[in-house]
Motif scaffolding. Structure first.
Motif, PDB file in Angstrom:
ATOM      1  N   ALA A   1       0.459  -1.013   0.052  1.00 47.14           N
ATOM      2  CA  ALA A   1      -0.334   0.130  -0.387  1.00 47.14           C
ATOM      3  C   ALA A   1       1.063   1.253   0.544  1.00 47.14           C
ATOM      4  CB  ALA A   1      -0.644  -0.037   1.011  1.00 47.14           C
ATOM      5  N   ASP A   2       2.119   1.108   0.781  1.00 44.70           N
ATOM      6  CA  ASP A   2       3.038   1.986   0.513  1.00 44.70           C
ATOM      7  C   ASP A   2       3.374   2.582  -1.167  1.00 44.70           C
ATOM      8  OD1 ASP A   2       2.709   2.629   2.983  1.00 44.70           O
ATOM      9  OD2 ASP A   2       4.462   2.370   4.401  1.00 44.70           O
ATOM     10  N   LEU A   3       3.514   1.108  -1.259  1.00 42.57           N
ATOM     11  CA  LEU A   3       4.431   1.784  -2.822  1.00 42.57           C
ATOM     12  C   LEU A   3       2.923   1.909  -3.566  1.00 42.57           C
ATOM     13  CD1 LEU A   3       6.156  -1.670  -3.131  1.00 42.57           C
ATOM     14  CD2 LEU A   3       6.733   0.517  -3.148  1.00 42.57           C
ATOM     15  N   GLY A   4       1.834   1.925  -2.960  1.00 36.69           N
ATOM     16  CA  GLY A   4       0.659   2.420  -4.290  1.00 36.69           C
ATOM     17  C   GLY A   4       0.165   1.518  -4.676  1.00 36.69           C
ATOM     18  N   THR A   5       0.700   0.142  -5.215  1.00 36.51           N
ATOM     19  CA  THR A   5       0.558  -0.998  -5.773  1.00 36.51           C
ATOM     20  C   THR A   5      -1.238  -0.946  -6.049  1.00 36.51           C
ATOM     21  OG1 THR A   5       2.540  -2.089  -5.550  1.00 36.51           O
ATOM     22  CG2 THR A   5       0.964  -3.174  -7.081  1.00 36.51           C
ATOM     23  N   ILE A   6      -1.387  -1.488  -3.974  1.00 38.60           N
ATOM     24  CA  ILE A   6      -2.868  -2.020  -3.350  1.00 38.60           C
ATOM     25  C   ILE A   6      -3.505  -0.620  -3.295  1.00 38.60           C
ATOM     26  CG2 ILE A   6      -2.172  -4.521  -3.811  1.00 38.60           C
ATOM     27  CD1 ILE A   6      -2.399  -4.293  -0.328  1.00 38.60           C
ATOM     28  N   ASP A   7      -4.370  -0.495  -2.535  1.00 43.28           N
ATOM     29  CA  ASP A   7      -5.544   0.206  -1.872  1.00 43.28           C
ATOM     30  C   ASP A   7      -5.678  -0.376  -0.854  1.00 43.28           C
ATOM     31  OD1 ASP A   7      -5.392   2.361  -3.838  1.00 43.28           O
ATOM     32  OD2 ASP A   7      -7.004   1.269  -4.704  1.00 43.28           O
ATOM     33  N   LEU A   8      -6.136  -0.094   0.625  1.00 38.76           N
ATOM     34  CA  LEU A   8      -6.993  -0.297   1.351  1.00 38.76           C
ATOM     35  C   LEU A   8      -8.138  -0.266   1.073  1.00 38.76           C
ATOM     36  CD1 LEU A   8      -4.574   1.170   4.129  1.00 38.76           C
ATOM     37  CD2 LEU A   8      -4.042  -1.389   3.481  1.00 38.76           C
ATOM     38  N   HIS A   9      -8.876  -1.480   2.312  1.00 40.28           N
ATOM     39  CA  HIS A   9      -9.926  -1.171   2.226  1.00 40.28           C
ATOM     40  C   HIS A   9     -10.757  -1.058   3.441  1.00 40.28           C
ATOM     41  CE1 HIS A   9     -11.216  -1.659  -2.609  1.00 40.28           C
ATOM     42  NE2 HIS A   9      -9.893  -2.053  -2.309  1.00 40.28           N
ATOM     43  N   ILE A  10     -10.484  -0.054   4.547  1.00 35.73           N
ATOM     44  CA  ILE A  10     -10.076  -0.018   5.728  1.00 35.73           C
ATOM     45  C   ILE A  10     -12.244  -0.914   6.319  1.00 35.73           C
ATOM     46  CG2 ILE A  10     -10.658   0.667   8.070  1.00 35.73           C
ATOM     47  CD1 ILE A  10      -8.087   2.443   6.426  1.00 35.73           C
ATOM     48  N   PRO A  11     -12.415  -1.303   6.990  1.00 34.60           N
ATOM     49  CA  PRO A  11     -13.982  -1.896   7.301  1.00 34.60           C
ATOM     50  C   PRO A  11     -14.467  -0.994   8.562  1.00 34.60           C
ATOM     51  CG  PRO A  11     -12.319  -3.363   8.685  1.00 34.60           C
ATOM     52  CD  PRO A  11     -11.688  -3.064   7.006  1.00 34.60           C
ATOM     53  N   LYS A  12     -15.972  -0.780   8.529  1.00 32.98           N
ATOM     54  CA  LYS A  12     -16.626   0.512   9.247  1.00 32.98           C
ATOM     55  C   LYS A  12     -16.535  -0.184  10.765  1.00 32.98           C
ATOM     56  CE  LYS A  12     -20.478   3.051   8.811  1.00 32.98           C
ATOM     57  NZ  LYS A  12     -22.116   2.741   8.898  1.00 32.98           N
ATOM     58  N   THR A  13     -15.829   0.402  11.621  1.00 32.60           N
ATOM     59  CA  THR A  13     -16.220  -0.001  13.767  1.00 32.60           C
ATOM     60  C   THR A  13     -17.452   0.976  13.923  1.00 32.60           C
ATOM     61  OG1 THR A  13     -13.272   0.360  13.051  1.00 32.60           O
ATOM     62  CG2 THR A  13     -14.784   0.264  15.419  1.00 32.60           C
ATOM     63  N   VAL A  14     -17.955  -0.192  14.370  1.00 34.92           N
ATOM     64  CA  VAL A  14     -19.598   0.008  15.301  1.00 34.92           C
ATOM     65  C   VAL A  14     -19.413  -0.403  16.167  1.00 34.92           C
ATOM     66  CG1 VAL A  14     -21.199   0.969  15.017  1.00 34.92           C
ATOM     67  CG2 VAL A  14     -20.503   1.039  12.833  1.00 34.92           C
TER      68      VAL A  14
END
Lengths: 316, 252
Positions: free
Chosen positions: A81-94
């Protein structure tokens, strides 16, 4: 009935499907699913016995599999993700719904013995009791959507909602600090898990602890239930013995070597019933007939064999 | 029946299946009959040569080398019935990363079941589904996750069949030891637990793979909260549900 069929055709129509080719759609899903299925099956986590053994605190396969999984993937994901190859998909926190949901989910796993992914794997593996589990999961999802979503989406589902955040965002520091901390924690946990087994083996080997303990526990189980079905069926027993050889080849080899070494004089080779790696030490070793074999096996000599040696010395 | 004649019969059956597939595909001038025959061959005799033939067949059919590579890989590493947990964990991590890289989303399974529920409702009452707010998030469309679930079933079947671990059973051994051998009881409990699981997954917003693993590896608080809650709920329920039958030492 014809209306049903029309709708069914409509669903499988290529216009309403997600695009068939392309990595983000069906083909990519199928390829990933194939690899995922093989890994799940080989890791033996599609089995009720293993998952239930985790919650019965008797089988830590899932911990030993899960810790390296989290350690390796956290590094891989953040590095790329730092290199920019992939994107993060962060789940919602409830917070509150996730605590309640987690407790309920844990209860369900304890009874069912599969999580949603491994239920599918278990069906592929031949454990047909994954089918009612899958049907139940569909029913549960529909139940929530029909009866509870409208009431809860504004009230219960928003308690403790902090959005799509990560720990580095909350704390405001570089994520690699947290990753290093996480890796250290996980490595310690893994070492602890491994050490626990070794510790039990050590105690069994040198002090004969836990052997009476486990036997006593077995006696407490209602009679007839603690005997595996294999005991009555010779074919089943054979199959299980074969499996053991496949699962623990080194163990079997070691055991037979020990037996052969100590039995060189009498030429009687008793292949003992093979047991788990924790139980190797319990395996019945033939009595040592001569002092030579005892000397050969000094490295494996256990404290409780000492009286035998002294008796042999006294006899002549 | 003696061993020799059994083996002979066996090869005759194999040859018969392959011949039927070959002739039908020549007659219809399409690939699927021979592929079906090859798959059937693999299911009947999961050996190293059947898996290589199957991989080659699919490689020719799809005009791509990947099935062949996959079959060779399975031939080399698929024979043992289990991999040790730590290498398996690393392989799992690579799959997880590959999912991010290839499909641009984390591995999540429960969405597939929810969408299946939506599709079943759509078959019964399409107008009603269009109005529902929740089915706007989970549209009744066959999507990536359903393909993923199908893939998991097939992959698990191929792997277990190849290593000889495949065994049809309706009640797991440990359940037999602690709750008795009744199939109806096990399936009823499995269905109830399934309802709880689907419901809980919808409340929390994901399952083990979709929320726990993908949450923890992205250092989101949700994954950690869910992990701890799941662990506590599981252990407490095990103690309450199985009571004195918790400890069953499985002699493996």
């Amino acid at each position: 009935m014809e209306v049903f069929l029309e709708r069914l055709v409509e669903i499988f129509d290529t216009d309403t499907l997600e695009s068939i080719s392309g990595p983000t759609s069906l083909t990519g899903g199928l390829i990933l699913g194939l690899i995922f299925g093989v890994v799940l099956q080989k890791g033996r986590i599609c089995k009720y016995d293993v998952v239930s053994g985790l919650f019965r605190l008797q089988d830590f396969t899932i911990f030993r599999l899960g810790t390296p999984l989290l350690m390796v993937s956290v590094v891989l994901i953040y590095f790329f993700a730092d290199l920019g190859t992939i994107d993060l998909h962060i789940p919602k926190t409830v917070i509150l719904p996730q605590i309640v949901g987690g407790l309920l989910f844990g209860a369900a796993i304890a009874i069912l013995g599969y999580c949603p992914g491994t239920a599918a794997g278990a069906v592929g593996e031949g454990s047909l009791d994954g089918i009612p589990g899958i049907l139940g999961m569909i029913a549960g999802a529909v139940l929530y959507a029909e009866l509870f979503y409208e009431d809860w989406s504004k009230s219960f589902q928003t308690i403790g909602d902090i959005g799509r955040v990560t720990f580095p965002d909350i704390l405001g520091i570089n994520h690699w600090f947290i990753i290093v901390l996480f890796l250290l924690m996980m490595a310690m946990f893994l070492v602890m898990m491994t050490m626990m087994d070794w510790f039990i083996i050590f105690l069994r080997k040198f002090f004969n602890y836990f052997m009476d303990f486990t036997e006593g526990l077995e006696k407490n189980v209602p009679s007839g239930l603690n005997q595996p079905a294999s005991k009555t069926d010779p074919k089943e027993e054979e199959r299980i013995a074969k499996e053991q050889i496949d699962y623990h080849p080194e163990v079997v080899q070691k055991e037979t070597e020990i037996i052969q070494k100590s039995d060189n004089d009498t030429k009687k080779i008793n292949i003992a019933p093979i047991q788990t790696d924790e139980q190797i030490i319990e395996a019945p070793q033939p009595e040592k007939t001569s002092q030579q074999s005892a000397n050969n096996n000094t490295s494996q000599a256990l404290p409780h064999t000492d009286p035998d040696k002294s008796q042999e010395k006294e006899k002549p | 029946m003696s061993g020799k004649s059994k083996k002979g019969l066996f090869f005759i059956i194999i040859f018969f299946i392959a011949a039927i597939g070959f002739i039908t595909s020549l007659y219809l001038k399409s690939w699927w009959p021979i592929l079906t025959a090859l798959s059937l061959l693999f299911i009947i005799t999961p050996r190293w040569w059947t898996i290589l033939i199957l991989g080659t067949g699919f490689a020719f059919y799809l005009h791509s080398g990947w099935p062949l590579i996959a079959s060779v890989a399975l031939f080399f590493i698929g024979k043992p019935k289990r991999w040790w947990p730590i290498p398996t964990g690393i392989a799992f991590a690579l799959v997880e990363f590959y999912s991010f890289y290839l499909s641009d989303r984390p591995l999540g399974i429960t969405r597939g079941y929810t969408v299946t529920g939506a599709i079943i409702e759509y078959l019964i009452a399409p107008d009603y589904v269009d109005e529902m707010a929740y089915w706007q998030i989970y549209e009744p469309i066959i999507d990536w996750t359903i393909a993923l679930i199908t893939g998991v079933v097939i992959g698990s079947f191929v792997s277990s069949r190849f290593s000889g671990d495949f065994r049809l059973n309706t009640v797991p051994d440990t359940w037999k030891m602690s709750m008795g051998p009744s199939t109806a009881k096990r399936w009823a409990w499995a269905f109830i637990a399934g309802i709880m699981m689907g419901f809980a997954a919808r409340i929390a917003g994901g399952c083990v793979s979709g929320l726990l693993i993908s949450g923890v590896i992205q250092l989101a608080p949700s994954g950690f909260i869910f992990m701890i809650a799941l662990w506590i709920g599981g252990v407490v329920t095990t103690l309450l549900f199985y009571r004195s039958n918790v400890i069953t030492i499985k002699r493996e």
